[in-house]
Structure formats: C-alpha cells, structure tokens
Design a protein around this motif. Sequence first.
Motif, mmCIF file in Angstrom:
data_model
loop_
_atom_site.group_PDB
_atom_site.id
_atom_site.type_symbol
_atom_site.label_atom_id
_atom_site.label_comp_id
_atom_site.label_asym_id
_atom_site.label_seq_id
_atom_site.Cartn_x
_atom_site.Cartn_y
_atom_site.Cartn_z
ATOM 1 N N GLY A 103 0.844 -1.192 0.000
ATOM 2 C CA GLY A 103 0.000 0.000 0.000
ATOM 3 C C GLY A 103 0.879 1.240 0.000
ATOM 4 O O GLY A 103 2.096 1.147 -0.161
ATOM 5 N N PRO A 104 0.281 2.407 0.206
ATOM 6 C CA PRO A 104 1.045 3.648 0.124
ATOM 7 C C PRO A 104 2.144 3.774 1.180
ATOM 8 O O PRO A 104 3.150 4.437 0.953
ATOM 9 C CB PRO A 104 -0.012 4.744 0.302
ATOM 10 C CG PRO A 104 -1.208 4.077 0.857
ATOM 11 C CD PRO A 104 -1.135 2.639 0.470
ATOM 12 N N ALA A 125 7.620 2.055 2.628
ATOM 13 C CA ALA A 125 7.733 2.537 1.249
ATOM 14 C C ALA A 125 8.942 3.451 1.136
ATOM 15 O O ALA A 125 9.343 4.101 2.102
ATOM 16 C CB ALA A 125 6.468 3.303 0.857
ATOM 17 N N TRP A 127 10.390 6.751 -0.019
ATOM 18 C CA TRP A 127 9.879 8.094 -0.328
ATOM 19 C C TRP A 127 10.926 8.811 -1.128
ATOM 20 O O TRP A 127 12.087 8.868 -0.764
ATOM 21 C CB TRP A 127 9.565 8.846 0.957
ATOM 22 C CG TRP A 127 8.518 8.156 1.760
ATOM 23 C CD1 TRP A 127 8.700 7.168 2.687
ATOM 24 C CD2 TRP A 127 7.119 8.330 1.665
ATOM 25 N NE1 TRP A 127 7.520 6.737 3.192
ATOM 26 C CE2 TRP A 127 6.512 7.444 2.576
ATOM 27 C CE3 TRP A 127 6.302 9.159 0.908
ATOM 28 C CZ2 TRP A 127 5.138 7.359 2.755
ATOM 29 C CZ3 TRP A 127 4.945 9.084 1.099
ATOM 30 C CH2 TRP A 127 4.367 8.184 2.008
#
Length: 128
Positions: A103-104, A125, A127
């Motif tokens: 997911g994000p 994640a 960035w």
Amino acid sequence: MSEIQVNVRYMVDDVPPCVDWYVKHFGFEPVGPASPAFAAVQKGPLRLLISGPMSSAGRPMPDGRKPEPGGWNRFQVITEDIAADVARLTAEGVAFRNAILTGPGGSQVLAEDPAGNVVEIFQPATWG
C-alpha cells in the motif's frame, strides 16, 4: 521520573515451542529462566512475555472468559527486503496468514507463531 519498561504479552498453548520459534526465526534472546508456564524473550527494546495456560496471565476472568492465543494484535518487525525475509521464513516452515500486501505506506505480511499469534513483517515505502 524513572524509566518506563514496556512489554508485550502473548498467550500461547505451549511455551517451549514458541520460545524456540522467536529465537530461531526472529533472533530473539531468552531472558531469565523459562518454565512450561512462562518465558520471556527480547530483541532490542522489545520484551515479549510468552504465557501458557498454567501462567497467572492464563487464569480465567471473573466472568469465565479465558485468555487465549491467536488474535489480531501484533508487533511489527521492520525489514529492508520483505521478499527475501518471506522466502527465508517460508523455507524454514513459518506459516503466513496472507501474501505480501503493498500500500502507500509500504509492504506487509503476517506470520503466525506456533500458537497462532501474529508478527507483522513490514517494509516501509521508499519516499523519493
């Protein structure tokens, strides 16, 4: 103010196999003496209390409910390569509740200890 120590307690059906599982698969170290009713393991600042049915934490509540393993509460182990860790753990016979979800915020998968308690493996994640 004195330093506060925080522990996580998991209820299990059988203490020794769960201690072995956390030591073998996640690198926890045993803390103090273990018994068939209770043990503690630690990795970094996380101390995991492993309580069997014969421990004081396993006693029924006044309304008759009994503490039991296998819920959805969990702690997270952060990884830099979730696919490699899942491959290693799968080869070692670790059971998972799901496939890797992304997911994000990152990717996660839920591993189960021998009593059915959950450990979330999480890769944040990137960035950019």
